[in-house]
Each structure stands twice: as structure tokens, then as C-alpha cells.
Design a protein around this motif. Structure first.
Motif, PDB file in Angstrom:
ATOM      1  N   LYS A 236     -40.336 -70.889 -49.135  1.00 56.50           N
ATOM      2  CA  LYS A 236     -39.328 -70.041 -49.755  1.00 56.50           C
ATOM      3  C   LYS A 236     -37.989 -70.772 -49.791  1.00 56.50           C
ATOM      4  CE  LYS A 236     -41.478 -65.699 -48.267  1.00 56.50           C
ATOM      5  NZ  LYS A 236     -41.300 -64.437 -47.505  1.00 56.50           N
ATOM      6  N   ARG A 237     -37.106 -70.313 -50.644  1.00 51.83           N
ATOM      7  CA  ARG A 237     -35.818 -70.996 -50.808  1.00 51.83           C
ATOM      8  C   ARG A 237     -35.025 -71.035 -49.508  1.00 51.83           C
ATOM      9  NH1 ARG A 237     -32.590 -72.207 -55.370  1.00 51.83           N
ATOM     10  NH2 ARG A 237     -30.415 -72.570 -54.800  1.00 51.83           N
ATOM     11  N   GLU A 238     -35.086 -69.951 -48.719  1.00 50.01           N
ATOM     12  CA  GLU A 238     -34.331 -69.952 -47.472  1.00 50.01           C
ATOM     13  C   GLU A 238     -34.874 -70.977 -46.482  1.00 50.01           C
ATOM     14  OE1 GLU A 238     -36.825 -66.064 -47.495  1.00 50.01           O
ATOM     15  OE2 GLU A 238     -35.634 -67.274 -48.896  1.00 50.01           O
TER      16      GLU A 238
END
Length: 271
Positions: A236-238
Motif C-alpha cells: 500500500k502507499r503508506e
């Protein structure tokens, strides 16, 4: 029963010079966490008597490798001479390889080192993810710099005039529906990359692939870019911002240090 014989070790070889070992141990007692040491601290760190440690320290001070204010001893830039010939012959890919390997293993993703060559990024070192049995891009391959994460890191680091000249020569095209193909939008993206110190390109060159890159800096100059490519479904981007990018920055710093960055910084600080 046959009498036992002493195990063969360097220490009991007829060529071994114990004083050389002790001299190096005294120099290596100084670290980034402990740059200044007393005689007692050096004696404890090297398993020497205090009197012996003092003799080694004063000798190294006379030779110019250490300096002292009477109580504390510190290394001088002259210690860099010891590794100067090794560093002079060390190429950037050689300095980076072990760090790329560690990064690839840590993330289970392919790690790449690139430089800017004209309008392209040139692959100068690459370590495949352990889970992959083959890679399609190898050392010597090129990609359009403006549409890759590592390329944008390198373009963003150019002086303003050189960056504008690069954009002036660019003929953008839409590789995918995600590609930033407008020059003004690309210029704005490069400003963002320059400010934040990293770049994320999502599916602009190849759908189903995202690239994350950071600059490798030595003496204030960006000399290369470090990149990992990750499929969107794998992180995921985080995760990219919280884990991958900090790890890339740490790896980039280690590569720069092994390529001479730490030594150059130390030399300037001691001058």
C-alpha cells in the motif's frame, strides 16, 4: 596418544607483527559514537595496559594520525590516507552492490542503481528480488529518464538551466493512461521531487508497476539514483512512505559513504 600441537593461527606465525595489530586496534577504537577517547578508554577497548595504550597514542600523535588536548585523543584527516588507494579504485557499482543485495533481500524487490545519460537513465547495477528467477532489465539497459522514478530524481537534481534544457529537448509520449505527458505538469512534478527528496511513479511507464527512487548524494552532488520497483498489489502507499522510502534513504547514505562520502565529510570537518 600423540602430543597435541598448538593450533596454527596468525598470532604464532613467524611473520606476525603484534605491534601492527595493536596499532590498528588503537586506531579502530575511535568510532562515530566515540570520536574522542582518553588513554584509559583506549586501554579498555584494546585490552592494552594503560601505559602501553599511552605509548601507542602518543606515537600515532607524533605521526599525525591523532591529535590531543592532553586528556582526549581524536583522529585527524590523515587516517584517510590509509584507505585512500582502495577508495580511489572503488567504482560506484562495486561500492553499492552489497547494499543493493541487502535492500533487495529486505524488501524482496529488485533494487537498481542508475545514472543520467543524456535523456535516458542508464542501469549501472541491479540486484533482482530473491523471489524472481529472471529479470528483463540488466546493467547497461536504458529507459526514458523523464517517465521513471530514478530519472525524475536525477533530472530534479540538475541545476535550473540544465533542467530546463532537458525539458526543452523532451518529446513526451503517453506510455500508459497514467503517464504525465504535459511538460508543465512534469515540471511541477520535478519541483515536488526536488523538494521532498524522493520520487514515486505509479504505472506511468508500465501498467501494473510502480517505482520508488531516492538520490545518492556525495559532497552535495547527486551522483546516482537508487530505485526499487514494486507491484501496486504488493504494498500500500503508506507502506512506501513509512517503510520503503526511509529504507531507501538509509541505503543511499550507506552507498555514498562507502563510495567516499563519509571520508570526504570527515576530511572537511577536520581541516
Amino acid at each position: 596418544m600423540a602430543a597435541s600441537t598448538p593450533e596454527s593461527t596468525p598470532e604464532n606465525s613467524d611473520y606476525y607483527v603484534k605491534s601492527a595489530e595493536k596499532t590498528l586496534s588503537v586506531l579502530l577504537a575511535f568510532t562515530g559514537d566515540r570520536p574522542a577517547l582518553t588513554v584509559t578508554q583506549v586501554a579498555e577497548a584494546t585490552d592494552l595496559t594503560r601505559a602501553a595504550a599511552r605509548r601507542f597514542l602518543l606515537t600515532l600523535t607524533d605521526l599525525g594520525y591523532l591529535t590531543t588536548d592532553g586528556a582526549l585523543f581524536r583522529q585527524t584527516p590523515r587516517v584517510l590516507d590509509i584507505g585512500a588507494s582502495y577508495l580511489a579504485g572503488l567504482s560506484l557499482p562495486q561500492a553499492a552492490h552489497s547494499h543493493l543485495t541487502a535492500l533487495a533481500q529486505e524488501l524482496d524487490e529488485t533494487a537498481t542503481l542508475t545514472v543520467l545519460d543524456g535523456q535516458d537513465v542508464l542501469y549501472i547495477s541491479r540486484v533482482a528480488a530473491p523471489r524472481l528467477h529472471s529479470v528483463t532489465l540488466n546493467v547497461g539497459n536504458r529507459l526514458p529518464a523523464w517517465v521513471t522514478s530514478m530519472g525524475r530524481v536525477l533530472i530534479a537534481a540538475l541545476p535550473d538551466a540544465a533542467r530546463e534544457e532537458f525539458l526543452k529537448q523532451l518529446v513526451p509520449q503517453g506510455f500508459t493512461s497514467y503517464t504525465i505527458s504535459n511538460i508543465d505538469d512534469l515540471r511541477a512534478e520535478l519541483q515536488t521531487v526536488r523538494k521532498q527528496g524522493w520520487c514515486l511513479v505509479e504505472q506511468e511507464l508500465d501498467e501494473g508497476m510502480r517505482g520508488v527512487a531516492v538520490p545518492i548524494t556525495r559532497d552535495g552532488d547527486v551522483i546516482a539514483a537508487l530505485n526499487v520497483s514494486i507491484q501496486p498489489g504488493r504494498a500500500k502507499r503508506e507502506v512506501l512512505t513509512d517503510r520503503v522510502i526511509p529504507l531507501l534513504h538509509t541505503t543511499a547514505q550507506r552507498i555514498a559513504e562507502d563510495f567516499g562520502g563519509r571520508q570526504r565529510t570527515a576530511a572537511r570537518a577536520g581541516s
